[in-house]
Design an enzyme around this catalytic site. Structure first.
Site, PDB file in Angstrom:
ATOM      1  N   GLY A  42       5.126   9.395  -9.012  1.00 49.47           N
ATOM      2  CA  GLY A  42       6.225   8.493  -9.313  1.00 49.47           C
ATOM      3  C   GLY A  42       6.853   7.928  -8.058  1.00 49.47           C
ATOM      4  O   GLY A  42       6.635   8.427  -6.950  1.00 49.47           O
ATOM      5  N   ARG A  81       0.834  -1.209   0.000  1.00 49.30           N
ATOM      6  CA  ARG A  81       0.000   0.000   0.000  1.00 49.30           C
ATOM      7  C   ARG A  81       0.865   1.255   0.000  1.00 49.30           C
ATOM      8  O   ARG A  81       0.576   2.223  -0.714  1.00 49.30           O
ATOM      9  CB  ARG A  81      -0.924  -0.014   1.228  1.00 49.30           C
ATOM     10  CG  ARG A  81      -1.953   1.096   1.229  1.00 49.30           C
ATOM     11  CD  ARG A  81      -3.093   0.789   2.177  1.00 49.30           C
ATOM     12  NE  ARG A  81      -4.061   1.874   2.160  1.00 49.30           N
ATOM     13  CZ  ARG A  81      -4.247   2.734   3.153  1.00 49.30           C
ATOM     14  NH1 ARG A  81      -3.531   2.611   4.262  1.00 49.30           N
ATOM     15  NH2 ARG A  81      -5.137   3.694   3.060  1.00 49.30           N
ATOM     16  N   ASP A 140      -2.668 -14.736  -2.380  1.00 50.37           N
ATOM     17  CA  ASP A 140      -3.117 -15.763  -3.312  1.00 50.37           C
ATOM     18  C   ASP A 140      -4.228 -15.167  -4.174  1.00 50.37           C
ATOM     19  O   ASP A 140      -4.388 -13.949  -4.229  1.00 50.37           O
ATOM     20  CB  ASP A 140      -3.595 -17.020  -2.564  1.00 50.37           C
ATOM     21  CG  ASP A 140      -4.683 -16.714  -1.530  1.00 50.37           C
ATOM     22  OD1 ASP A 140      -5.368 -15.671  -1.663  1.00 50.37           O
ATOM     23  OD2 ASP A 140      -4.861 -17.513  -0.592  1.00 50.37           O
ATOM     24  N   ASN A 192      -3.616   8.699   3.174  1.00 51.82           N
ATOM     25  CA  ASN A 192      -2.381   8.149   3.726  1.00 51.82           C
ATOM     26  C   ASN A 192      -2.354   8.095   5.251  1.00 51.82           C
ATOM     27  O   ASN A 192      -1.369   7.630   5.834  1.00 51.82           O
ATOM     28  CB  ASN A 192      -1.183   8.974   3.232  1.00 51.82           C
ATOM     29  CG  ASN A 192      -1.027   8.911   1.737  1.00 51.82           C
ATOM     30  OD1 ASN A 192      -1.285   7.878   1.125  1.00 51.82           O
ATOM     31  ND2 ASN A 192      -0.620  10.012   1.134  1.00 51.82           N
ATOM     32  N   SER A 241       8.446  10.083  -1.816  1.00 49.76           N
ATOM     33  CA  SER A 241       7.874  11.329  -1.292  1.00 49.76           C
ATOM     34  C   SER A 241       6.832  11.056  -0.218  1.00 49.76           C
ATOM     35  O   SER A 241       6.628  11.871   0.690  1.00 49.76           O
ATOM     36  CB  SER A 241       7.264  12.161  -2.428  1.00 49.76           C
ATOM     37  OG  SER A 241       6.195  11.468  -3.058  1.00 49.76           O
ATOM     38  N   HIS A 273      -5.537  -6.632  -2.723  1.00 52.44           N
ATOM     39  CA  HIS A 273      -6.524  -6.702  -1.646  1.00 52.44           C
ATOM     40  C   HIS A 273      -6.811  -8.141  -1.230  1.00 52.44           C
ATOM     41  O   HIS A 273      -7.760  -8.390  -0.486  1.00 52.44           O
ATOM     42  CB  HIS A 273      -7.819  -6.004  -2.076  1.00 52.44           C
ATOM     43  CG  HIS A 273      -7.685  -4.525  -2.201  1.00 52.44           C
ATOM     44  ND1 HIS A 273      -8.622  -3.727  -2.829  1.00 52.44           N
ATOM     45  CD2 HIS A 273      -6.703  -3.673  -1.781  1.00 52.44           C
ATOM     46  CE1 HIS A 273      -8.233  -2.463  -2.789  1.00 52.44           C
ATOM     47  NE2 HIS A 273      -7.070  -2.414  -2.162  1.00 52.44           N
ATOM     48  N   HIS A 291       0.818   4.046  -2.930  1.00 50.75           N
ATOM     49  CA  HIS A 291       0.508   5.436  -2.582  1.00 50.75           C
ATOM     50  C   HIS A 291       1.689   6.359  -2.862  1.00 50.75           C
ATOM     51  O   HIS A 291       1.499   7.571  -3.008  1.00 50.75           O
ATOM     52  CB  HIS A 291       0.087   5.526  -1.114  1.00 50.75           C
ATOM     53  CG  HIS A 291      -1.325   5.087  -0.877  1.00 50.75           C
ATOM     54  ND1 HIS A 291      -2.217   5.802  -0.119  1.00 50.75           N
ATOM     55  CD2 HIS A 291      -2.004   3.997  -1.320  1.00 50.75           C
ATOM     56  CE1 HIS A 291      -3.388   5.169  -0.099  1.00 50.75           C
ATOM     57  NE2 HIS A 291      -3.273   4.063  -0.821  1.00 50.75           N
TER      58      HIS A 291
END
Length: 341
Positions: free
Chosen positions: A74, A64, A251, A93, A78, A193, A68
């Site tokens: 890119g 994640r 999976d 975030n 950051s 997910h 993000h």
């Protein structure tokens, strides 16, 4: 003879595709740190494995963070920056897990102790994510190195381009397309997910069984979610696994969830309904190896987006702070290293 020729053509095509998928982005190479930090992958792999043994949730947390980081402007680390205008303060975030952020910084510190400040936080984030993915049972993909770290966070406008759990499929396709990611990338990367957790505010819209507003949801599943989130006081304290079958394993069970109408997010469940994504989501449910191949390919593609390389950016001495703000060090040059290092 004809069948042999056809087979040869297929093998050649497969080799060409494989070679093409392994080509590093401009400015990157697998051996970029071979001389300057030959033990990089061993150091990172050891710390990732140690942390994963204590908390398997670090794997989805790292994926994640990488997504993000890469999606707005890119893969430049950051998203790791702290401060008043940081990306970490933005709503999408605020639930990035400290255990993963801390792991990236611990790897950075260990690598810099061993090799000096030659490896960026951006490179470390991609490498740690790959290693954690493998720890969780997911596919291995080769990491090319040479990324540099951003001097400042992405703007709020760019952070706002992150796809939301409430997006429908056409909006998702447009959002990913704006970042040069195609439908296959969308369906495969959504498969992240298959592990991890979410908080009630991100899926409360799924309680409304209105097919015009929301993809259909299994009624019993909806009732369970509604009852669980009724206890979410204060808001955001209740966790729900994204995949109800194998929540800690990478999976293809996520795609089974969609087939039986137990996708947690609207953005997930829609993939099994929309004509542009249905066939691929169904294929991934049936053939895990197909999902793994595409996921690895899409992770490489995403981790190579809009990079800083060469003399752009910097090699941060602390992943959370630009070098000019590191205590006691005005710039990277003050520590005996040129700004272009």
């Amino acid at each position: 003879m004809a069948s042999r020729a056809a087979a040869a053509v297929l093998v050649l095509a497969a080799l060409i595709c494989a070679a093409h998928s392994s080509v590093a982005a401009e400015g990157l190479s697998r051996g970029f740190h071979a001389a300057s930090c030959p033990d990089l992958e061993n150091i990172a792999g050891s710390l990732v494995a140690e942390t994963f043994r204590r908390d398997v949730g670090v794997a989805p947390a790292l994926i994640r963070i990488l997504f993000h980081d890469c999606f707005p402007q890119g893969c430049d680390a950051s998203v790791l920056l702290t401060g008043n205008n940081s990306e970490l303060n933005a709503v999408p975030n605020q639930t990035l897990r400290p255990v993963a952020l801390d792991l990236i910084e611990r790897i950075r510190a260990a690598v810099h102790r061993a090799c000096g400040p030659t490896v960026s936080c951006a490179d470390i984030t991609v490498l740690a994510t790959r290693d954690a993915l493998v720890q969780a049972g997911g596919p291995h993909f080769d990491v090319a190195f040479g990324r540099r770290d951003a001097l400042a966070p992405a703007s709020q406008d760019l952070v706002d381009t992150l796809p939301a759990p409430s997006f429908d499929v056409p909006t998702l396709i447009s959002s990913f397309g704006n970042r040069s990611l195609d439908v296959a990338d969308l369906v495969a990367l959504s498969g992240a997910h298959t592990f991890g957790i979410a908080h009630c505010p991100s899926f409360s819209d799924r309680f409304t069984p209105n097919v015009d507003l929301n993809p259909l949801i299994d009624p019993l599943f909806a009732r369970r979610l509604r009852a669980k989130c009724a206890k979410d006081v204060p808001q955001g304290t209740v966790n729900q696994t994204l995949d109800v079958r194998t929540p800690d394993v990478f999976d293809n069970k996520y795609y089974f969830d969609l087939i039986v109408r137990q996708g947690l997010f609207k953005s997930d469940q829609g993939l099994i309904d929309h004509p542009d994504t249905r066939l691929l989501a169904s294929r991934f449910a049936l053939i895990q190896s197909a999902f793994f191949r595409q996921f690895a390919k899409s992770m490489v593609k995403m981790s190579n987006m809009d990079l800083l390389t060469g003399t752009q950016g910097e090699i941060r001495l602390n992943c959370a702070v630009p070098n000019k703000r590191v205590e006691g060090i005005e710039t990277a040059k003050d520590d005996g290293h040129t700004a272009a290092m």
